[in-house]
Design an enzyme around this catalytic site. Structure first.
Site, PDB file in Angstrom:
ATOM      1  N   GLU A  21       0.597  -1.329  -0.154  1.00  0.00           N
ATOM      2  CA  GLU A  21      -0.080   0.159  -0.081  1.00  0.00           C
ATOM      3  C   GLU A  21       1.010   1.112  -0.163  1.00  0.00           C
ATOM      4  OE1 GLU A  21      -2.780  -0.248   3.125  1.00  0.00           O
ATOM      5  OE2 GLU A  21      -4.051  -1.880   2.062  1.00  0.00           O
ATOM      6  N   GLU A  66      -5.311  -8.385   0.769  1.00  0.00           N
ATOM      7  CA  GLU A  66      -5.836  -7.997   2.019  1.00  0.00           C
ATOM      8  C   GLU A  66      -7.462  -7.828   1.923  1.00  0.00           C
ATOM      9  OE1 GLU A  66      -4.237  -4.924   4.344  1.00  0.00           O
ATOM     10  OE2 GLU A  66      -2.196  -5.583   3.902  1.00  0.00           O
TER      11      GLU A  66
HETATM   12  C1  FCB Z   1      -4.357  -2.221   5.489  1.00  0.00           C
HETATM   13  C2  FCB Z   1      -2.866  -2.332   6.056  1.00  0.00           C
HETATM   14  C3  FCB Z   1      -2.721  -3.634   7.140  1.00  0.00           C
HETATM   15  C4  FCB Z   1      -3.815  -3.466   8.327  1.00  0.00           C
HETATM   16  C5  FCB Z   1      -5.058  -3.295   7.296  1.00  0.00           C
HETATM   17  C6  FCB Z   1      -6.252  -3.107   8.200  1.00  0.00           C
HETATM   18  O1  FCB Z   1      -4.273  -0.719   5.275  1.00  0.00           O
HETATM   19  O2  FCB Z   1      -2.099  -2.789   5.021  1.00  0.00           O
HETATM   20  O3  FCB Z   1      -1.435  -3.573   7.799  1.00  0.00           O
HETATM   21  O4  FCB Z   1      -3.735  -2.385   8.892  1.00  0.00           O
HETATM   22  O5  FCB Z   1      -5.233  -2.062   6.687  1.00  0.00           O
END
Ligand code: FCB
Length: 443
Positions: free
Chosen positions: A169, A353
């Site tokens: 990210e 994620e």
């Molecule tokens: C993302 C991050 C991860 C975690 C999630 C909830 O932005 O990459 O580390 O904090 O959010």
């Protein structure tokens, strides 16, 4: 939650869970680890809502064998971990610190022995503090240091890591870390943070070739995406939506896929040198997609607004403990949009994620029921399947996160895990979503 059976995913689809080093490892001085910007930030008063730090986190550094056991019990085919740069190079430069690499060597071997593919992210925001002191990602040199670090890691683990992810990210690291200052290193530069975007992308491109020189495993980047939902339909609202979309969704992906930087956000491109865009567009094998929610946007209300858009809360959706709206269809929309936008230039996608925070706690019997998380994952997986049916090449899905962990500026107040962690005792208790996901993966 619908009672219709979950549609089938193709054989070979990668089922995984994700974590990151600073959020779970603890043991911040073990094995000569150096300080990172998150150690500094967390120890600065007022930065973390509950005043906590990642000093101990989930103590995964010492309990990794137990955690690999949880992964094996879950039956996932992959585990996305991150490697802490300050363990490998305590000051961000120079030869590898053997003790730091030894830890990941043991972890990777334990994963392979458990039948779980190690997926390694090289940078999940924990920059060595010494590099920050030299300007951090505002300094072009950090991109070269990152490639050197990638080379050291790949020299040791390149034969066993099954998928490399260069950066996690970069948008969030730029915007929260250097735009608004909510994350480490806490700089408040607003749109002057653009060099942080460019130098991260340059570091990514240089790292891709370093990794390829040492390892035959595929290479990816994990971007955060958020489809834009307009709060109005005036020309000004649409222009604001386009600016936000360019900033959040295109700034890091257009140049990666060879299209150069989008014009809409209106950045000063002075730091972009001849040849940089070719380095950044080095082919990748997988695009990692992190998705949590769409963003409501409207035109800025004041004429002297520092940004070309204004964010508005999305109404009418259930919300997580983070107050994030639960919008599974946003994931389908986003995947279809990426496919439409980039066509043949788009590599296969893995959702690296997807997950939610709720205030989960053990009940009187010691069980941790989390029906909202099950509904969340169920909805998001159906959305992924719909996108695949519409022709989007998606080859994997990773839940954020294996464990409840230290959630950055939110400290220990947000629980994202399939496994509950009692931070006082470090006791791990699988939640009901763990059993649900295990049964799904087994099928
Ligand atoms: C993302 C991050 C991860 C975690 C999630 C909830 O932005 O990459 O580390 O904090 O959010």
């Amino acid at each position: 939650m619908t009672s219709a059976p979950m549609p089938e995913f193709p054989a070979g689809f990668r089922w995984g869970v994700s974590t990151s080093a600073y959020q779970i490892e603890g043991a911040v001085t073990a094995g000569d680890r150096g300080p990172s910007i998150w150690d500094t930030f967390a120890h600065s008063p007022g930065r973390i809502v509950d005043g906590s730090t990642g000093d101990e986190a989930c103590d995964h550094y010492h309990r990794y064998a137990e955690d690999v056991g949880l992964l094996a019990g879950l039956g996932v085919s992959a585990y996305r971990l991150s490697i802490a740069w300050p363990r490998v190079q305590p000051t961000g430069t120079g030869p590898a610190n053997a003790a730091g690499l030894d830890f990941y060597d043991r972890l990777v071997d334990a994963l392979l022995a458990a039948g779980v593919d190690p997926v390694a992210t090289l940078f999940h925001w924990d920059l060595p503090q010494a590099l920050e002191d030299a300007g951090g990602w505002l300094n072009r040199d950090t991109a070269h240091r990152f490639a050197e670090y990638a080379d050291l890691v790949a020299a040791r683990l390149g034969d066993r890591v099954k998928l490399w992810i260069t950066l996690n990210e970069p948008f969030v690291h730029m915007s929260l870390g250097h735009g608004t200052g909510a994350h480490a290193p806490g700089r408040v530069l607003l749109f002057d943070a653009f060099p942080v975007a460019h130098h991260q992308l340059l570091g990514h491109g240089l790292a891709v070739s370093a990794l390829r020189a040492r390892s035959t495993s595929p290479v990816a980047i994990a971007n955060n995406y958020s489809p834009v939902r307009l709060a109005g339909d005036s020309d000004a609202d649409r222009a604001a939506g386009a600016a936000y979309d360019a900033l959040h969704n295109r700034l890091f992906t257009d140049p990666l896929l060879g299209l150069g930087y989008p014009e809409e956000p209106g950045f000063d491109p002075a730091v972009v040198r001849a040849g940089d865009l070719d380095v950044i567009a080095a082919p990748i094998d997988v695009l990692g997609v992190n998705y949590y929610n769409p963003t409501g946007i409207r035109a800025p209300s004041g004429e002297d607004s520092p940004l070309p858009f204004e964010m508005v809360p999305l109404e009418g959706y259930p919300r997580t403990a983070f107050d994030w709206p639960v919008v599974p269809d946003g994931l389908r929309e986003l995947l279809v949009q990426l496919h439409r936008r980039y066509g043949d230039a788009l590599p296969p996608i893995q959702v690296t994620e997807s997950g939610c925070a709720y205030d989960d706690a053990p009940d009187a019997d010691g069980r941790v029921p989390d029906p909202d998380r099950i509904a969340y994952l169920d909805g998001h997986l159906r959305a992924v399947h719909e996108a695949m049916t519409a022709g989007v090449p998606v080859t994997g899905y990773f839940v954020w996160s294996l464990l409840d962990n230290w959630e950055w500026a939110e400290g220990f107040t947000k629980r994202f895990g399939l496994v509950h962690v009692d931070y006082a005792t470090q006791r791990r208790t699988p939640k009901s979503s763990y059993a649900w996901f295990r049964d799904l993966v087994r099928r």
